[in-house]
Design a protein around this motif. Sequence first.
Motif, PDB file in Angstrom:
ATOM      1  N   ALA A   1       0.825  -1.207   0.000  1.00  0.00           N
ATOM      2  CA  ALA A   1       0.000   0.000   0.000  1.00  0.00           C
ATOM      3  C   ALA A   1       0.860   1.259   0.000  1.00  0.00           C
ATOM      4  O   ALA A   1       0.608   2.204  -0.749  1.00  0.00           O
ATOM      5  CB  ALA A   1      -0.941  -0.001   1.204  1.00  0.00           C
ATOM      6  N   GLY A   2       1.879   1.287   0.854  1.00  0.00           N
ATOM      7  CA  GLY A   2       2.724   2.469   0.960  1.00  0.00           C
ATOM      8  C   GLY A   2       3.498   2.755  -0.312  1.00  0.00           C
ATOM      9  O   GLY A   2       3.606   3.916  -0.739  1.00  0.00           O
TER      10      GLY A   2
ATOM     11  N   ALA B   1      -0.076   3.422   6.222  1.00  0.00           N
ATOM     12  CA  ALA B   1       0.006   2.161   5.482  1.00  0.00           C
ATOM     13  C   ALA B   1       1.009   1.245   6.179  1.00  0.00           C
ATOM     14  O   ALA B   1       1.843   0.617   5.536  1.00  0.00           O
ATOM     15  CB  ALA B   1       0.431   2.432   4.040  1.00  0.00           C
TER      16      ALA B   1
ATOM     17  N   SER C   1      -4.680   2.846   4.438  1.00  0.00           N
ATOM     18  CA  SER C   1      -4.748   1.838   3.373  1.00  0.00           C
ATOM     19  C   SER C   1      -4.088   0.538   3.810  1.00  0.00           C
ATOM     20  O   SER C   1      -3.279   0.504   4.738  1.00  0.00           O
ATOM     21  CB  SER C   1      -4.059   2.367   2.102  1.00  0.00           C
ATOM     22  OG  SER C   1      -2.694   2.646   2.350  1.00  0.00           O
ATOM     23  N   GLY C   2      -4.470  -0.527   3.124  1.00  0.00           N
ATOM     24  CA  GLY C   2      -3.839  -1.822   3.342  1.00  0.00           C
ATOM     25  C   GLY C   2      -4.251  -2.499   4.640  1.00  0.00           C
ATOM     26  O   GLY C   2      -5.307  -2.223   5.208  1.00  0.00           O
TER      27      GLY C   2
ATOM     28  N   ALA D   1      -4.711  -4.056  -0.836  1.00  0.00           N
ATOM     29  CA  ALA D   1      -3.702  -3.083  -0.417  1.00  0.00           C
ATOM     30  C   ALA D   1      -3.195  -2.286  -1.614  1.00  0.00           C
ATOM     31  O   ALA D   1      -2.973  -1.068  -1.524  1.00  0.00           O
ATOM     32  CB  ALA D   1      -2.537  -3.802   0.274  1.00  0.00           C
TER      33      ALA D   1
ATOM     34  N   GLU E   1      -6.006   0.162  -2.493  1.00  0.00           N
ATOM     35  CA  GLU E   1      -6.225   1.174  -1.464  1.00  0.00           C
ATOM     36  C   GLU E   1      -5.084   2.180  -1.378  1.00  0.00           C
ATOM     37  O   GLU E   1      -5.304   3.372  -1.114  1.00  0.00           O
ATOM     38  CB  GLU E   1      -6.427   0.497  -0.103  1.00  0.00           C
ATOM     39  CG  GLU E   1      -7.754  -0.228   0.000  1.00  0.00           C
ATOM     40  CD  GLU E   1      -7.947  -0.962   1.308  1.00  0.00           C
ATOM     41  OE1 GLU E   1      -9.029  -1.516   1.516  1.00  0.00           O
ATOM     42  OE2 GLU E   1      -7.001  -0.974   2.126  1.00  0.00           O
ATOM     43  N   GLY E   2      -3.851   1.719  -1.588  1.00  0.00           N
ATOM     44  CA  GLY E   2      -2.725   2.647  -1.554  1.00  0.00           C
ATOM     45  C   GLY E   2      -2.850   3.723  -2.607  1.00  0.00           C
ATOM     46  O   GLY E   2      -2.561   4.902  -2.358  1.00  0.00           O
TER      47      GLY E   2
END
Length: 463
Positions: free
Chosen positions: A16-17, A140, A308-309, A321, A324-325
């Motif tokens: 996600a990050g 995240a 996120s994630g 993830a 969402e990221g």
Amino acid sequence: METREVEYAIIGVGTAGLGAFSRIRKQTDSLLLIQHGPYGTTCARVGCMPSKMLIAASDLAHAIEGGSFFGIDGNYQVNGKRLFERIQKDRAEKFVGGVLRYVDTIDNKFKVEGQARFLDSHTLDVDGRLRVKAEKIILACGSSPYVAPVFEPLLQDLDTSDTIFELDDLPRSMAVVGLGVIALEIGQAFHRLGVQTTLYGHTGRIGAFTHPDMQKDVMQTMQQELDIIPRGEFTRAVKVKDGFELTYLTTDGKEIIRSYERVLIASGRRSNLRTMDLEKSGLILDDRGLPQYDPLTMQCGNSHVFISGDATEDLPLWHEAYIEGRIAADSAVAFPAHKEGKRTPGIGIYFTDPQMACVGSVYSALDPEQIVMGQARMDSGPRHKIYNDLKGMMQVYVDKNSGILLGAEVFGRGAEHMAHTLVLAIEHGLTVGEILQMPVYHPTLEEVMKGALTMALFRLRKS
């Protein structure tokens, strides 16, 4: 103490990050990644990839054992040391290595390592040596294995999904705590590789299915192969000479005391946000103590913070993830304007044998009065008969008024492939009649899916 001021701070450098970073980096240089722990993503290091390598080995052993039915007799020997050497080598070279190479391409000015904690709504402390002031923050930071209080005193000696793939050999025996995806996949794999394995549940539920008939079929099927004690709780866990002695009290009052060489804690994962002093963030928290957020924007309330994630504890899946990221990043870039992202229909797969898959809306999320259900057993499929793999069943859920497919629960050989066909149909809003216009080759595993859809169409017309 050093202070850095940036427009964006991203906490966590996992799936996600990194997705959020790739989006935001195109817009600005004023951002910082903060990573606590090793790089490499949960999926690559301790999740999807090493577990599937373990399962691949166990499936091969199981196939050899079942060869006599087909007139193929064979002998084999499990070499635990070579098995784990292979997992660790391929994981490092083929999966984690790819992530690390990408992280290495990110300029060091965008990265810092350490544990981030909120000081206030815009300020983060990193290990007491760096203060980060950010206009916008993306959470995240992933998740960690949940360990029940009874096991906490032994945590350094027990195995979790974060440590189990660091073994150098197979143990003689293992207790697996949990009946979710991690417990079932890894527990079955160790069992098939010759480890005396017991799986312990808590509530009596197994896997992710929500229809009572699906739950019943999974439990009965898996108990034919595995030693599963589904309902109760551990009251004591102590270290002994050759491993661990566990005391488990079933819901009917029976006390079970057994010893195992190793214990795998696989009863879910918890958000790493719990270590970030969220009470200082100014965010509205839910009854779990986690930020409330909008799944279409990943925005926490009306704030400048996005999530996120796995940190959400809601959809701990790689593809979610990934999505969402990017949604969180796009929303953060647009802030204070409101920007919604596109979510996809749900899909979750257990790589057990038989496989399990949930697609779209599960049964419990639907109004039984507003749907028709189609059902088929795997033993009705010609290809399943060819494989002599007759275990399992599937259900499809169809809107009674529109005929549109809403969801499915699938248990059996080929579930992962049927799930992808069904989720594509849901994504495009197809009716059950339109799906049945798709050709299905004979003989294929998908003929069982066709049978369930045909039953749903028949019931739809009858209603």
